[in-house]
Write an enzyme that holds these catalytic residues in place. Structure first.
Site, PDB file in Angstrom:
ATOM      1  N   HIS A  46      -4.405  -0.269   8.264  1.00  0.00           N
ATOM      2  CA  HIS A  46      -4.038   0.522   6.894  1.00  0.00           C
ATOM      3  C   HIS A  46      -2.629   0.171   6.601  1.00  0.00           C
ATOM      4  CE1 HIS A  46      -7.567   2.890   6.453  1.00  0.00           C
ATOM      5  NE2 HIS A  46      -7.636   3.457   7.844  1.00  0.00           N
ATOM      6  N   GLU A 151     -14.509   8.232  15.174  1.00  0.00           N
ATOM      7  CA  GLU A 151     -14.174   8.862  14.037  1.00  0.00           C
ATOM      8  C   GLU A 151     -15.089   9.024  12.862  1.00  0.00           C
ATOM      9  OE1 GLU A 151     -10.556   6.539  12.695  1.00  0.00           O
ATOM     10  OE2 GLU A 151     -11.784   4.776  12.667  1.00  0.00           O
TER      11      GLU A 151
HETATM   12  C1  3PY Z   1      -7.637   8.307  11.401  1.00  0.00           C
HETATM   13  O1  3PY Z   1      -6.984   9.541  11.506  1.00  0.00           O
HETATM   14  O2  3PY Z   1      -8.427   8.252  10.884  1.00  0.00           O
HETATM   15  C2  3PY Z   1      -6.889   7.401  12.220  1.00  0.00           C
HETATM   16  O3  3PY Z   1      -7.368   6.196  12.267  1.00  0.00           O
HETATM   17  C3  3PY Z   1      -5.780   7.454  12.839  1.00  0.00           C
HETATM   18  O4  3PY Z   1      -4.468   6.810  12.017  1.00  0.00           O
HETATM   19 MG    MG Z   2      -9.284   6.280  10.972  1.00  0.00          MG
END
Ligand code: 3PY
Ligand code: MG
Length: 261
Positions: A46, A151
């Site tokens: 990012h 995630e």
């Molecule tokens: C998230 O919170 O999705 C991350 O990848 C941490 O930066």
């Molecule tokens: Mg992330």
């Protein structure tokens, strides 16, 4: 390049505090080391940080004995190879959803017989000038840190299998992506999201892995450490913003005091 023992420190139960660097500053990398952080994560996911800037940042971190992990945007052997060759102390890969993807990260970071990374006389191995190829391979296979992001709901479904992959060291909870993909964007404190965090921490522990988390708020970071998380990060942007906000509000309140007097 110096030899780093982040993995050893995690295995002995330490909790480590690090910082994502998204601003592309080698000077910031030096400052992070001199200020006492345990590691940095150069964020090539990012941010606009390119390969050459990453090289400067790794050299700056090395100059103060600070391990530099690179968060690489893609899970591709040829891309990961270049960061590792520059001297990254490890690799962090986002959005890992299957056991095959997790295995591919290990294959890209480690040499045979563990992985399949290509070998060359590169900076990370001191150009084989005062280190043999065998010594370098052993160093990488024993010590390079492999961090994968958990995630998404898909990664939660495959969590047991993913966390059993040999060579993965840290299951990193991306709170922003995980809360968003579970249907609660920007709401990491939602009970369902917190349950998911706890699940990752406990499955990681069951399988002998560490867990990691982005936690810029110091009180949240301390609580996550208490819950067993060993790899915690803030970010340069967050720290710069909060430092400036604190400075501005203190100047304004001191001025108010002066006006009163
Ligand atoms: C998230 O919170 O999705 C991350 O990848 C941490 O930066
Ligand atoms: Mg992330």
């Amino acid at each position: 390049m110096p030899f780093y023992s982040l993995k050893q420190r995690i295995l002995t139960g330490e909790s480590l505090l690090g910082c994502f660097l998204q601003l592309g500053s080698p000077t910031a990398a030096e400052v992070c080391g001199l200020a006492g952080l345990d590691f940095i994560v150069i964020d090539a996911e990012h941010s606009e940080i390119d390969l050459e800037t990453t090289a400067h940042m790794i050299r700056a971190a090395d100059s103060v004995g600070l391990p530099a992990i690179v968060r690489c945007a893609v899970n591709e052997p040829q891309v990961i190879l270049r960061y590792m060759d520059l001297g990254a102390a490890g690799i962090q890969i986002p959005q890992i959803n299957t056991v095959e993807e997790a295995q591919q990260v290990v294959n890209s970071v480690k040499y045979r017989p563990i992985g399949r990374r290509g070998l060359a006389s590169v900076r990370a191995g001191n150009y084989f000038m005062n280190m043999s190829a065998r010594e370098y391979i052993r160093m990488v296979n024993d010590h390079a840190l492999v961090v994968i992001h958990i995630e998404t709901p898909e990664s939660l479904s495959a969590l047991q299998e993913i966390s059993r992959v040999d060579g993965i060291d840290v299951l990193f909870i991306g709170p922003t992506d995980l809360s968003y993909s579970l249907g609660f964007p920007g709401e990491p404190n939602e009970p369902a999201v917190q349950d998911a965090f706890n699940h990752v921490i406990s499955v990681a522990r069951q399988n002998g892995k560490a867990s990691g988390m982005m936690a810029s708020n110091p009180s949240a970071a301390a609580q996550y450490i208490d819950r067993g998380i060993q790899y915690i990060t803030t970010s340069d942007k967050v720290e710069l913003t909060s430092g400036i906000h604190k400075y501005l509000s203190q100047v304004h309140s001191f001025r108010k005091e002066l006006d009163k007097g």
